[in-house]
Design an enzyme around this catalytic site. Structure first.
Site, PDB file in Angstrom:
ATOM      1  N   ASP A 261      10.188  35.337  22.038  1.00 29.46           N
ATOM      2  CA  ASP A 261       9.705  34.687  20.814  1.00 29.46           C
ATOM      3  C   ASP A 261      10.060  33.194  20.889  1.00 29.46           C
ATOM      4  OD1 ASP A 261       9.210  35.837  17.676  1.00 29.46           O
ATOM      5  OD2 ASP A 261      10.210  33.880  17.787  1.00 29.46           O
TER       6      ASP A 261
ATOM      7  N   HIS B 290      11.534  31.576  18.723  1.00 29.49           N
ATOM      8  CA  HIS B 290      12.796  31.356  18.000  1.00 29.49           C
ATOM      9  C   HIS B 290      13.942  32.171  18.599  1.00 29.49           C
ATOM     10  CE1 HIS B 290       9.483  30.558  15.126  1.00 29.49           C
ATOM     11  NE2 HIS B 290      10.252  29.558  14.737  1.00 29.49           N
TER      12      HIS B 290
ATOM     13  N   HIS C 201      15.707  38.122  13.113  1.00 29.44           N
ATOM     14  CA  HIS C 201      16.580  37.224  12.329  1.00 29.44           C
ATOM     15  C   HIS C 201      17.347  37.949  11.212  1.00 29.44           C
ATOM     16  CE1 HIS C 201      14.765  33.885  14.390  1.00 29.44           C
ATOM     17  NE2 HIS C 201      13.575  34.074  13.853  1.00 29.44           N
TER      18      HIS C 201
ATOM     19  N   ASP D 213       4.554  33.907  18.817  1.00 26.73           N
ATOM     20  CA  ASP D 213       4.514  32.527  18.327  1.00 26.73           C
ATOM     21  C   ASP D 213       4.794  31.496  19.422  1.00 26.73           C
ATOM     22  OD1 ASP D 213       7.165  33.205  18.553  1.00 26.73           O
ATOM     23  OD2 ASP D 213       7.651  32.896  16.434  1.00 26.73           O
TER      24      ASP D 213
HETATM   25 ZN    ZN Z   1       9.538  33.369  16.083  1.00 21.41          ZN
END
Ligand code: ZN
Length: 374
Positions: free
Chosen positions: A171, A173, A135, A254
């Site tokens: 992931d 995200h 990110h 995650d």
């Molecule tokens: Zn993540």
């Protein structure tokens, strides 16, 4: 340079005891658990462990704004930031707090991915579990990520002889920072599977980043059967067709059932399967970490990733030294309860199979048609 084809594990003692603050999801140990657990399992053959160098600011400037890198260094020295710095660079916030190693720790994770690009010049396999901070933006932090080591690692691979790079991100995200890094770049293929309606809310099904990205948002509850369907129908054929010189896999932990920040329901078998299936598709292979906020599932998952890369036998029950590492972990998160016995005594989860949902099937079909696979 002589090629040493044996897989390498990059770690650092800086991760031991470093915390984003007691209330933050990254209060937990992660990479230090992997270092201890893999040793206890007898999975660190001589010469396979490489201490991560800390990236110098000039190396970070390959993608990050020098003013931002300087702001991180100043924040570490001062232990605080002023209002303008907070606003301009998103540091000193709830998600991206000031902590004692706010520059050194991310610069070490980035140093590992930069070094990996050099070591992989002649081919090979590297696991940098501290990496995967997908990110980070050129001039600001995002989602607990201060620097973007996947972008820096891909740039390093390309400086060291890899022209075409496939980036696969599993992931929970969407990797918004990596998408910014390589949008419209024809020699980078970015594939992401991520939970829908979740921060950072980018990576829609239709979003192609100028032809460089394939995004598959998936519903909460995604199971192993669905993941394997996605891998077999979409991810692996796309990577194979792309014929990359290097593959970077962001292996965020995650997306497993026990993670407190997302709602996917995978077992770590999904990750291990992806790690193994991508291996033969390119001469250079860099496997990163990423998210993961349950200390047991993260440590077990990335240790198992390393075991998979090494070709190690995964025991049904871990030896006492490894169990000791797992039992020594604690988690202050309230209302989460005690971890199960399986999390203390195994590396591999029981599979979490289930039906393939209509939506997953339809969206994979849409992407297969759009990408010319069907
Ligand atoms: Zn993540």
């Amino acid at each position: 340079m002589t090629a040493d084809p044996a897989p390498k594990l990059i770690g650092s003692e800086i991760y031991r005891g470093s915390s984003y603050g007691s209330w933050h999801p990254l209060a937990i140990p992660r990479v230090s658990t992997v270092m201890d657990l893999t040793r206890a399992l007898g999975w660190v053959p001589p010469g396979s462990y490489i201490p991560s160098p800390r990236a110098k600011p000039a190396a970070l400037h390959a993608w990050h704004d020098p003013a931002y890198v300087a702001a991180l260094q100043r924040a570490e020295a001062d232990g605080e930031v002023d209002e303008e710095t907070r606003r301009r660079h998103d540091i000193g916030t709830v998600s991206n707090p000031i902590f004692p190693e706010i520059y050194r720790r991310p610069a070490t994770a980035a140093g590992g991915s930069l070094l990996a690009g050099e070591l992989l010049a002649t081919g090979g396999v590297i696991h940098n579990p501290a990496g995967g901070t997908h990110h980070g933006m050129p001039d600001r932090a995002g989602g607990f990520c201060y620097l973007n080591d996947p972008v820096l690692g891909i740039l390093s691979l390309r400086r060291n002889g890899a022209r075409r790079v496939a980036y696969v991100d599993i992931d929970a995200h969407h990797p918004d920072g990596v998408a910014v890094g390589f949008s419209g770049e024809p020699d980078v293929l970015m594939i992401s599977v991520h939970e829908e309606k979740r921060w950072p809310f980018t990576g829609a099904l239709e979003d192609r980043e100028g032809g460089s990205a394939v995004n598959l948002p998936v519903p909460a509850g995604l199971n192993d059967t669905e993941f394997n369907f996605i891998a077999g129908e979409l991810i692996l054929p796309l990577v194979e067709r792309f014929a990359p010189d290097a593959i970077v896999l962001q292996c965020g932990a995650d997306a497993v059932q026990e993670d407190p920040l997302s709602r996917l329901a995978l077992s770590n078998n999904a990750h291990f399967g992806m790690v193994a299936a991508l291996r033969p598709l390119s001469p250079r292979y860099l496997v990163l970490g990423g998210g993961g906020y349950n200390p047991w599932t993260v440590g077990r998952l990335w240790s198992g990733v390393w075991g998979t890369l090494l070709g190690a036998e995964m025991p049904d029950r871990v030896p006492p030294e490894a169990e000791e590492v797992l039992r020594a972990l604690s988690w202050s998160r309230k209302g989460r309860g005690a971890p199960t016995e399986a999390l203390m005594t195994t590396i591999r989860d029981a599979p979490r199979e289930g039906p393939i949902g209509e939506r997953v099937r339809a969206d994979v079909g849409f992407l297969r048609r759009r990408e010319g696979l069907a």
